[in-house]
Design an enzyme around this catalytic site. Structure first.
Site, PDB file in Angstrom:
ATOM      1  N   LYS A  10      37.955  24.290  42.986  1.00  0.00           N
ATOM      2  CA  LYS A  10      36.758  24.570  42.828  1.00  0.00           C
ATOM      3  C   LYS A  10      36.254  24.699  41.466  1.00  0.00           C
ATOM      4  O   LYS A  10      37.050  25.151  40.718  1.00  0.00           O
ATOM      5  CB  LYS A  10      36.492  25.662  43.769  1.00  0.00           C
ATOM      6  CG  LYS A  10      36.871  27.058  43.331  1.00  0.00           C
ATOM      7  CD  LYS A  10      35.892  27.930  42.245  1.00  0.00           C
ATOM      8  CE  LYS A  10      36.720  29.038  41.775  1.00  0.00           C
ATOM      9  NZ  LYS A  10      35.799  29.506  40.843  1.00  0.00           N
ATOM     10  N   ASP A 140      37.380  33.473  47.358  1.00  0.00           N
ATOM     11  CA  ASP A 140      37.310  32.057  47.389  1.00  0.00           C
ATOM     12  C   ASP A 140      37.642  31.258  48.405  1.00  0.00           C
ATOM     13  O   ASP A 140      37.612  30.065  48.461  1.00  0.00           O
ATOM     14  CB  ASP A 140      37.868  31.555  45.930  1.00  0.00           C
ATOM     15  CG  ASP A 140      37.137  31.777  44.605  1.00  0.00           C
ATOM     16  OD1 ASP A 140      35.946  32.295  44.689  1.00  0.00           O
ATOM     17  OD2 ASP A 140      37.799  31.864  43.554  1.00  0.00           O
TER      18      ASP A 140
END
Length: 299
Positions: A10, A140
């Site tokens: 990401k 996350d």
């Protein structure tokens, strides 16, 4: 019997950070995007729980946490405890996502482990329960399950998918040495003692994504952790300047760093920028597009 799950790196297109709360966490308003740099996790039936990790040439094997505290094994045990079953199986992780690089490689592996265990153990865990378990593993991890492009609030774990019809081209330059996320947050606190309680809004980035215009997105990119990361590692600022001079629309630190990512105007632009950075002595330069899927079964 075995199953293989792929999970993506990401980047944060926007990372607004507020003043630390009483519990020590910083409120975030962030926009995540999953890009085409992946870890693949294979889970094979076995009588006990084990983990083997194989890393790409640009990753230091010693930098990968091992032992019982590895996030893959913690994810397996958390899902097993949720269902009241025994955690078992042999994990093999093939890592391409930089370690301690601000690209959520550990979170991607945890998300992949949740999906793999759920499928191999035939548990049929609800999406809500998987997301809750993911949030317990790290801020996350829920996004690593969802993938694509998404807005994250709270500590980043409250994830809402964003309609993103763009095709965005990125160049990523990992560092040979990691950068501790807690250290970067502590330095943020030192540099920004007057940080607002409410983090900077992600709305400008969301509007830029809706426009599908790379130049507009480049102008909107924002990372409150870039200043402390660059202050700790000044060479990151030099790298950003070099990539932008070599044609990237915008460079920035990815998350808490030290990976630096560059938004380019096209696939050709990404290849040209990557070639220039490699020619300037940066040994590992990766190109990727986004958004891509979250953790999903390959085989």
């Amino acid at each position: 019997m075995s199953i293989t799950v792929r999970a993506a790196a990401k980047i944060n297109l926007h990372l607004g950070v507020g003043r630390a709360r009483d519990d020590g966490f910083h409120p975030l308003d962030t926009v995540y995007q999953a890009i085409g740099i992946h870890d693949d996790l294979t889970l094979t039936q076995a009588d006990r729980l084990s983990l083997t990790t194989r890393v790409a040439d640009h990753i230091d094997p010693a930098a990968v946490p091992d032992g019982a505290d590895n996030i893959v094994l913690r994810a397996a045990r958390a899902l097993a405890a949720h269902h009241g079953v025994t955690a078992s199986g042999a994990f093999e992780v093939r890592k391409d996502i930089p370690v301690a690089g601000g690209m959520a490689g550990g979170s991607a592996d945890a998300a992949a482990a949740l999906v793999a265990c759920d499928r191999l153990w035939d548990l049929h865990t609800s999406d809500d329960d998987l997301l809750a378990l993911a949030a317990g593993l790290g801020s996350d991890v829920p996004f690593s399950l969802v993938g694509g492009t998404a807005r994250g609030l709270g500590r980043g774990e409250l994830v809402t998918p964003v309609d993103d019809g763009g095709a965005w081209w990125w160049v990523a330059v990992p560092s040979t040495a990691g950068l501790s996320t807690p250290d970067v947050y502590r330095h943020f606190d030192a540099l920004r003692p007057d940080a607002p309680e409410v983090p900077a809004s992600a709305e400008p980035v969301l509007a830029a994504l809706a426009s599908r215009e790379p130049v507009r997105l480049a102008r909107a990119l924002h990372n409150d952790l870039q200043e402390p990361a660059v202050d700790l590692r000044p060479e990151l600022g030099d790298l950003i300047d070099l990539g932008e001079a070599e044609g990237a629309l915008r460079g920035m630190v990815s998350g808490s760093g030290p990976t630096v990512v560059f938004l380019c105007d096209s696939a050709e632009g990404a290849r040209e920028t990557a070639g220039a950075l490699a020619g300037a002595g940066h040994g590992v330069v990766l190109t990727a597009t986004g958004p891509v899927a979250g953790a999903h079964v390959l085989a």
